[in-house]
Design a protein around this motif. Sequence first.
Motif, mmCIF file in Angstrom:
data_model
loop_
_atom_site.group_PDB
_atom_site.id
_atom_site.type_symbol
_atom_site.label_atom_id
_atom_site.label_comp_id
_atom_site.label_asym_id
_atom_site.label_seq_id
_atom_site.Cartn_x
_atom_site.Cartn_y
_atom_site.Cartn_z
ATOM 1 N N LYS A 36 0.817 -1.219 0.000
ATOM 2 C CA LYS A 36 0.000 0.000 0.000
ATOM 3 C C LYS A 36 0.850 1.267 0.000
ATOM 4 O O LYS A 36 0.345 2.344 0.307
ATOM 5 C CB LYS A 36 -0.906 -0.001 1.233
ATOM 6 N N GLU A 37 2.122 1.137 -0.324
ATOM 7 C CA GLU A 37 2.986 2.316 -0.309
ATOM 8 C C GLU A 37 3.654 2.530 -1.659
ATOM 9 O O GLU A 37 3.835 1.590 -2.432
ATOM 10 C CB GLU A 37 4.077 2.165 0.770
ATOM 11 N N VAL A 38 3.993 3.796 -1.912
ATOM 12 C CA VAL A 38 4.818 4.130 -3.070
ATOM 13 C C VAL A 38 6.091 4.779 -2.560
ATOM 14 O O VAL A 38 6.120 5.354 -1.479
ATOM 15 C CB VAL A 38 4.088 5.083 -4.052
ATOM 16 N N CYS A 39 7.132 4.667 -3.358
ATOM 17 C CA CYS A 39 8.416 5.273 -2.986
ATOM 18 C C CYS A 39 8.577 6.587 -3.739
ATOM 19 O O CYS A 39 8.268 6.673 -4.926
ATOM 20 C CB CYS A 39 9.551 4.313 -3.346
ATOM 21 N N LYS A 40 9.055 7.607 -3.033
ATOM 22 C CA LYS A 40 9.357 8.889 -3.672
ATOM 23 C C LYS A 40 10.749 9.324 -3.246
ATOM 24 O O LYS A 40 11.342 8.742 -2.333
ATOM 25 C CB LYS A 40 8.322 9.953 -3.260
ATOM 26 N N LEU A 41 11.267 10.341 -3.927
ATOM 27 C CA LEU A 41 12.587 10.867 -3.580
ATOM 28 C C LEU A 41 12.440 12.048 -2.630
ATOM 29 O O LEU A 41 11.500 12.831 -2.743
ATOM 30 C CB LEU A 41 13.327 11.322 -4.843
ATOM 31 N N ALA A 42 13.376 12.148 -1.693
ATOM 32 C CA ALA A 42 13.380 13.283 -0.771
ATOM 33 C C ALA A 42 13.537 14.581 -1.560
ATOM 34 O O ALA A 42 14.166 14.598 -2.622
ATOM 35 C CB ALA A 42 14.497 13.124 0.246
ATOM 36 N N SER A 43 12.994 15.637 -1.035
ATOM 37 C CA SER A 43 13.017 16.928 -1.731
ATOM 38 C C SER A 43 14.440 17.413 -1.964
ATOM 39 O O SER A 43 15.296 17.331 -1.090
ATOM 40 C CB SER A 43 12.257 17.955 -0.884
ATOM 41 N N GLY A 44 14.686 17.903 -3.178
ATOM 42 C CA GLY A 44 15.981 18.522 -3.501
ATOM 43 C C GLY A 44 17.100 17.555 -3.834
ATOM 44 O O GLY A 44 18.231 17.969 -4.075
ATOM 45 N N VAL A 45 16.811 16.259 -3.879
ATOM 46 C CA VAL A 45 17.870 15.270 -4.154
ATOM 47 C C VAL A 45 18.208 15.259 -5.636
ATOM 48 O O VAL A 45 17.325 15.261 -6.488
ATOM 49 C CB VAL A 45 17.418 13.859 -3.701
ATOM 50 N N ARG A 46 19.511 15.251 -5.940
ATOM 51 C CA ARG A 46 19.973 15.155 -7.333
ATOM 52 C C ARG A 46 20.703 13.820 -7.490
ATOM 53 O O ARG A 46 21.873 13.700 -7.140
ATOM 54 C CB ARG A 46 20.900 16.326 -7.674
ATOM 55 N N LEU A 47 19.988 12.839 -7.988
ATOM 56 C CA LEU A 47 20.544 11.483 -8.080
ATOM 57 C C LEU A 47 21.801 11.435 -8.942
ATOM 58 O O LEU A 47 22.730 10.683 -8.660
ATOM 59 C CB LEU A 47 19.507 10.513 -8.642
ATOM 60 N N LYS A 48 21.825 12.243 -10.006
ATOM 61 C CA LYS A 48 22.967 12.220 -10.929
ATOM 62 C C LYS A 48 24.274 12.562 -10.220
ATOM 63 O O LYS A 48 25.342 12.118 -10.614
ATOM 64 C CB LYS A 48 22.740 13.208 -12.073
ATOM 65 N N ASN A 49 24.181 13.407 -9.187
ATOM 66 C CA ASN A 49 25.389 13.876 -8.509
ATOM 67 C C ASN A 49 25.765 13.042 -7.294
ATOM 68 O O ASN A 49 26.739 13.354 -6.609
ATOM 69 C CB ASN A 49 25.209 15.334 -8.072
ATOM 70 N N LEU A 50 24.978 12.012 -7.000
ATOM 71 C CA LEU A 50 25.281 11.195 -5.816
ATOM 72 C C LEU A 50 26.613 10.470 -5.982
ATOM 73 O O LEU A 50 26.918 9.933 -7.047
ATOM 74 C CB LEU A 50 24.190 10.151 -5.590
ATOM 75 N N SER A 51 27.369 10.440 -4.902
ATOM 76 C CA SER A 51 28.632 9.709 -4.919
ATOM 77 C C SER A 51 28.337 8.212 -4.913
ATOM 78 O O SER A 51 27.396 7.771 -4.249
ATOM 79 C CB SER A 51 29.433 10.091 -3.671
ATOM 80 N N PRO A 52 29.101 7.402 -5.649
ATOM 81 C CA PRO A 52 28.814 5.953 -5.671
ATOM 82 C C PRO A 52 29.110 5.303 -4.331
ATOM 83 O O PRO A 52 29.958 5.794 -3.574
ATOM 84 C CB PRO A 52 29.756 5.415 -6.758
ATOM 85 N N PRO A 53 28.444 4.193 -3.999
ATOM 86 C CA PRO A 53 28.737 3.482 -2.747
ATOM 87 C C PRO A 53 30.190 3.001 -2.738
ATOM 88 O O PRO A 53 30.766 2.727 -3.794
ATOM 89 C CB PRO A 53 27.780 2.285 -2.784
ATOM 90 N N ALA A 54 30.761 2.891 -1.539
ATOM 91 C CA ALA A 54 32.182 2.506 -1.402
ATOM 92 C C ALA A 54 32.463 1.168 -2.078
ATOM 93 O O ALA A 54 33.503 0.996 -2.725
ATOM 94 C CB ALA A 54 32.554 2.446 0.075
#
Length: 1610
Positions: free
Chosen positions: A791-809
Motif C-alpha cells: 500500500k505504499e509508493v516510494c518517492k525521492l526526498a526533496s531537492g535530491v539530485r541522483l545524478k550527482n550522488l557519490s557511488p557506494p564505497a
Amino acid sequence: MSARKEESQDRAIVRIAAHLPDLIVYGDFSPERPSVKYFDGVLMFVDISGFTAMTEKFSTAMYMDRGAEQLVEILNHYISAIVEKVLIFGGDILKFAGDALLALWKVERRQLKNIITVVIKCSLEIHRLFETQESEEGLDIRVKIGLAAGHISMLVFGDETHSYFLVIGQAVDDVRFAQNMAHMNDVILSPNCWQLCDRSMIEIERIPDQRAVKVNFLKPPATFNFDEFFTKCMSFMDYYPSGRHHKLLRLACMLESDPELESYLQKYVMESILKQIDDKQLRGYLSELRPVTIVFVNLMFKDQDKTEDIGQAIQDACVHITSVLKIFRGQINKVFMFDKGCSFLCVFGFPGEKVPEEITHALESAVDIFDYCSQVHKIETVSIGVASGIVFCGIVGHSVRHEYTVIGQKVNIAARMMMYYPGIVTCDSVTYNGSNLPAYFFKELPKKNMKGVADPGPVYQCLGLNEKVMFGMAYLICNRNEGYPLLGRDKEIKYFMCTMKEFLMYNCSRVLMYEGLAGYGKSQILMELQYLAQGENHRIIAIALTKISFHQNFYTIQILMANVLGLDTCKHYKERQTKLQSKVSTLLGETFYCLLNDIFHVQFPISREVSRMTNFRKQNQLEALFMKILEQTVKEERIIFIIDEAQFVDSASWAFMEKLIRTVPIFIIMSLSPFFDMPCAAANAILKNRNTTYVTLGAVQPKDIRNKICLDLSVSSIPKELDTYLVEGSCGIPFYCEELLKNLDHHKVLVFHPIESEEKTNLNWNNMFKNFTKPSEELHLFTFNKEEEIKEVCKLASGVRLKNLSPPASLKEISLVRLDSMSLSHQMLVRCAAIIGQTFTTELLFEILPCWNMKMMIKALATLVESNVFDCFRNGKELRMALKHHSTSFEVHYRSLSLKPSEVMAHGEEEELRELESEVIECHIIRFCMPMMQKTAYELWLKDQKIAMHLKCARFLEENAHKCDHCRSGDFIPYHHFTVDIRLNTLDLDTIKKMAKTYGIQTEEEIIFSKAEIPKKSKIYPDVLSSGEMKEKILGFFDIIITKMRTSEEDIIPLESCQCEEILEIVILPLAHHFMALGENNKALYYFLEIASAYLFLGDNYMAYVYLNEGERLLKILKKEKSWNQTFESATFYSLKGQVCFNMGQMELAKKMLRKALKLLNQVFPYNLISLFLKTHVEKNRKVHSVNQQAQGSSPPGKKRLAQLYRQTVCFSLLWRIYSLNYFFHYKYYGDLAATMQVNTALETQDDFQIIKAYLDYSLYHQLAGYEGMWFKYEVMAMEQIFNLPLKGQGIEIVAYVADTLGHIKLMMGHLDLAIDLGSRAHKMWALLRNPNRHYLVLCRLSKSLFLKSSYKQLIQVLGWLWDLSVAEDHIFSKAFFYFVCLDIMLYLGFYYRTFEECLDFICQNEDNRILKFQSGILLGLYSSVAIWYARLQEWKKFQIYFNRAKNLVPRRTPTALYCEGISRYMEGQVLYLQKQIEEQSENAQDSAVELLKNLESLVAQNTTGPVFYPRLYHLMAYVCILMGDGQNCDLFLNTAMGLSETQGNVLEKCWLTISKEWWYSSSESSEDQWLQTVFNLPSWEKILSGSVNMLDLRKNKFLMRVNILDNPF
C-alpha cells in the motif's frame, strides 16, 4: 632566476628529494643493511587535531562535489604553514605520520642550548598561526607540540629495492612522551630538553608530579637581538639556505641531476610516487578519498635492547613484510618507532595498486607476517590491526617538503586495535564482512574502550588461514526466501530443468556450469536449483567454496564424501569413526582404515602396510575407495552435487571429478567466476566433455531490476528518475542494485507514502507528471497472492539530485580495481572522459586530452572498448537504439569458449583490436559501459583540475550549442543568445555575420535590395476566381515547387536529415552540466531553457518538465543575486512552462503561466471584459497599421526585440486555443483577441514564417469558431506571402509548412479530398527536405483522411511509409499512431493490416514510454480502441481495464485533433458500455445515458472539435437516443450525421450510418451476431490484395450496434 628555479624544481631528483628529509638527501650512500648512525639534535613532534574527524566527514559525503579536493586544500593549508615555519627556523622534517609530523635540528652537542631556544621560538610561532584561524568546514584546528633533545640514533634498513629509516633513542621516546602530555596549544619540554636549554630565556610552568615542563613564553633580556642570535645559530646548520640561496626555504630545491644519488634516493620513495614523478603528473593527482585496507604491524622489543640489537630484527622483519606485500600489491607507507616498538603502516589499494579480493589478501598477508615475525630473534610481541574503509590518501605538506600519507578513522582504528589487542591479528567488522572467508576463521573479541575511537564496532581475531576445516561448514551461504522469486533467470532455470530431465531419464552424467562475474546472483540461482532439484530417490549435496579451498588438497571431494557418508552431522571424531566403519567395512580392509584419518579427521590405528605406502599410492587407494562408495550409492539414490564458487575447486578434486563423470552417473551443477589463469588439465577435460553445458550469465533485464527494487522496498511503484538511476547504475547486476539501494537508504534519499488515488490529488506544477514505474505483470501476479497487499509508493526526498550522488564505497572499489589495472595513459583517458560525462564525442575527448595525438587516442579507445570500459556508436540514433535494446541475459556453450589455444587467442586478439581501431575511427560517440566507473573516475580529480577541465569542455562545446545545419543553426529559443551574454569565447566580426545569416538577418544593402523586389500588391489570386479555380491554382503552385525541388541544380535540398536530437544529447545537455560544475548559474540556466525548448520541439514533454525544474532551482538562486536581472529569461521560463501545461491538458495552469510570461514581455493580456474590449479595439487598429507598414517596408526590429516578439507569438498562439475550449460566451472574445494579437506581433517581426503561421492560425481559429468569410481571406494572404519567397533554405520549408498546415486545417474542417491533395504534396516536400519530425505528422494526418475516405490501397501505402519512417528514425510516436490506425482498420474497415495481438503487445510494452505517456491523445485513443474491441467481444473485465486507463487520461483536455480522435473513441466505448447496462437493466443506466448524451453534445458544441468528428459524434448520439427509446432525436442525429458525411465525402461513416439505419429499423434478427462470428476470421490485407477476398464482402464485417427493443428500457 625564477625561470631557472622553475626548471630546477621540475627535475626528477628535486621532486624525489621533496619526499625525503635532508638527513637522507645529504646522508652517505652506505650499502650496508642495517646500518646505524649516531648524532645529537633537537626533536619537535607536532600533533594536529581535527583532521581525522574532517576526513570522516568528507568520506561519507553524499554528493560527488564534496571530497578529496576540499580536504587536501584544508589539510595542506594548515600543514604547509607548519612546514614553512619549521624550514624557516632551520628544521628538517623527518616524517609525516598522518596528521602529525616529526622535525629535527641536527647539531653538535655544544650547540644544543641555543638551538633549543630557536626551536621554542618556532613552536610558539606555530601556535600563533592557529590562534584565530578556523577552517571553512567549521572544525577547530589546534596543535600540541612536544620538544626533546639529546643523543639520537638513525637506523637504515631494507632490501635491494626499498630502503627505510628510523630515528631511535631516548630523545625519540621523550619527544612522544612530551607531546602526549601536552594539551591544546601547549609546548612541552622533555626533562632532558629542560636540562639542556638556556633556562634564563624561558618562562615555564611546572607540571605536577612530572619532570617535564610547559613553556609559557620566551623572556629574552632587553638587549637581546633575536635576528643576530638566529643567524649565528643557523651557521651551525649544514644545509640551511644562505648566501645567494637565502630566499629558498630548502637547499634541496637546487639539487643538480646526479643519476647515482637519484638511484639511491628512489629506494626511499614508494613505487606509485615514482611512477607519477616519471609521468610528470601533478602531485595532486594522487590525492583522493579512497577505499583501502590498512594493516598496522607493531613489533615490541625488550626495554634494555639497544639500536644495534634490534636493528637486525627490524631488518629481517622488513625484508619479509616487503616480500609478502609485493605478492598482493600492498605497500609499506610509513615505518616509525611507536611506544617502545617499531610500527609498519602497510596499505593495500593505493592508486594504481587496487586488486580484486584486497581484504582477503590483506588478512592472508597479516597472518603470514605475524607467523614469521613471531619467530624472529629479539622480537617479543607481534601485534597486527587490520581495518578497511575510505581514508584520505594523498600528498601532505609543502611544495618543497611533503610525503604521501593516509589519514582517516580507519587508520586510527587499525592502530588502536594493534595496541589494545597485543599479540594477535585483529580486524574490524568491515574487514570481517568483506573478507569472503568462512566465519570459523574468526573469533569475536570482547569490546575495549580505545582512545580516540568512539565506536569501532565489533573486533575480531583472525585465527589463521590454515586451521583444520570442520565438517558442516561449507553449505551454501545464501538462503532461499519463499516470498521472494528469483528474478530474471527464467531461461537459466528452464535450461536446468531440461538437463535434469535428461539426467533422470538417461541415467548418464551431466555437468551444468553457470559462469558469471561477482554480483550476478550465481549463489541465488544455485539455491533455487537446490530447491527445484528436490525429489524422491535422489540426494542433493550443495556446498560453497572460498578462496582457501583452492589451497587445500582434495577439499571439494572431502566435503562431497563426508556428505555421502553422513559424516557432516557428527559432532565428535569417535562418532565419525563408528559411522565410517559401518559404511566401508565391506569395501576396505581394517588395516587400511587409517587412510581415512587425515581426510576425515579420525584416529584409526596406523597399520604397517599403510605406513610403508607412498603418498601417491595412498591417494590412489583413497580415490578407488571413494569411487566404489559412490558407485554403490548411486544404485540406491541419484546424486546431485552443487558447487558454488567452483573456480576454487583444487586440482586434485578436479581430477577426481573428471574420472567420476566418466565412471558414475552423477549430476554436477557449478557456479563459477571466470578463471583468472588457465584451469588445470582435469578442469579443461570437464569443460570440453560432451555432457558439459557451459552457461555464461549476463546482466538481468531492466524489468527484472525494476521488479527487484519494488520487492526490496515493498512498494507498488517507484519514481522514473529512481528507476533510471538504478537500472543504468546497476547495469543489470543484482548486487550493484542492492548496493545502490543501501547507499540511498543510508543518505535518507528514499521517502515512503501511502498510495493516493488519482481523484484525490490536487494537480499543480510539482505533481503534474506522476512519472512512476510499476513492476511487471508477472510480479504483480506473484505478490497478488501474498497476505499483505502493498500500500505504499516510494518517492525521492526533496531537492535530491541522483545524478550527482557519490557511488557506494563497494562499487567505487570495484571501479578502482579496474582503473588501477590499466596503464597510466589509459587511466588518464578514462579520467578525462569522466569529466565530459557518461556519453561524449571523440572530438571533445581529443580536445581535452593533454599532449595526445589522434593515433594514440584511437588505439587507447579501441583497447578500452575491447575491455568493456566504453561502448562506441556511429551516431546518436545508434546510441539511442542500443540503449533501448538490452543484451541477452545468458549464452549457452557446449564447449567452453575460454579454452582456445593461447597462440590462436593472441593472434585473434590482435586482429580484433585492429578491427576495433577501424570501428572507433568511424565512431563519433563513446559511452561508459558502467556509470559507476565514470563517477569514480570523476571523483579522482581535484577541484582546481576539475574546473580547468570543465572550462575546456565548455569552450569547445559552446561553438556547436545550437540547432543543426538542417535547421539553420539557430537557437531553440529564437534569438535567445542576443538577449543574454553567456558566451565564454569572444566573437570576431566574421562569426557575428555568420550567426546573423543563420537567423536570416539581412545587411542594410540586402534590405534595400529586397524591398525593391516586393510587389506593392499581389495579383496572384484575383477576387474573381471561384473556389474550384482557387483550389487548382494552389495545388498547381505546390506541384511546381515539388518539380523544382526534384529537378533544380541549385542546392535547395539538405544533404542530411535533422540532427537536433543528437546535438541536444551530446552538446547542449553536457554544456549545461559543465556550467553547473563551474558555478556559472546564469549560463547553466540559459542552456536548461534551451534544453527544455529542444525537448518540446522533439515532442518530449516530460524531459522538458525535468529541465524546467532544473532551471527553476537556478532561477531561485539567481534572483537572490542583486547583480542578476534577466526579465527575458524569467519570461521564457514561464512561457515554456505554459507550453508543457498546455501539452498536458492543464489549461488553467497553462493560462496562468502564459499570462505571467506576457506580463514580463511587456504585453499584458486583459483580465476583465472592460479591458478586453479596450484592448480589442487597440489591436484591431494596430493590425491595420501593421499591414500598411509591411506594405511600405519599414526597417526590421532589433534582435532583442525579435526574441521578445517570438516569445509573444508562442504565448498568443496557445492562448487562443485555450480560450476556444471553454463554453462561456465571452471566452470567444478572449480567443479572438489572442488570435489578433498573434497576427499583429507576427507582422511586427517582419518574419515570413511567423506571419504565415499567424495567418493560418487566425484562419483556423475563425473556421473552428464558425465565422464565415474571414478565414478564407487569411488563407489567401498566407498563399500570397509564400509566393514571394526565395525557393531555397527556409523559403522551401515555409512552402512545405503551408501545404502541411492547410492539409491539416482541411482535414479538421472535413474537406477530405482537399486534405488528401494537400497532404500528399506536403508528404512529398517533407520527404525531399529530410525532415522526419514534420514528415511523420503529415503521414499521420494523411492516413486519417484516407481512412475516412475508405481509400484502402492508398491508406496501406501511406501506413507503409509511416512504418518505414518510424523504424528508420526509431520514432515512438509515429509507431503508436501506426498501431492506432491498424486498430481502426480492424474496428471499422473489416480487415486487418496488423493483428490485434501485435497492436496490444505494442501498447503493453510502450505504455510507460515517457513520450507516449505524456502526449495527450495518443494513449487515450489506443486504450479506448482496445476497450471498444473487448466491448464488442463482450469481454467486459478486459474492457474495464483499458477503459479505466483511458478514463484517467480524459481530464487532459487539449485542443488538438489527436485528443478529439481519442475522446471520440472513448465516448464510443462509453456508449457500448451503456448498451450493456441497459441490457442488464442497471439502476443508473438512465442517468448514465443522459450524462453521456450531454457530454457528446458539449463535444460537438466545443470550438476546438473539428467538423470532421461530427458525423461520428452524431452517430453515437443517435445510438444513445435509440437505446433510450427516443426515436425522434435518433432520426434527427442520424440524418445530420448522414448529411455531414455526404458533404465531407466521409465514405467510412456514411457506410456505417447506412448499416445502422437498416439494422436499427429492421425487424430481421438473423445477422445479430455476425461481427462476433467473423471477428476471429477477419481477412488480412494480403488476402484482399491477392483477390482472395472481395472488397464488397468487407461490408459484412462491419460491427452492428445492437438495439434491445424493450417495452420500457428504463
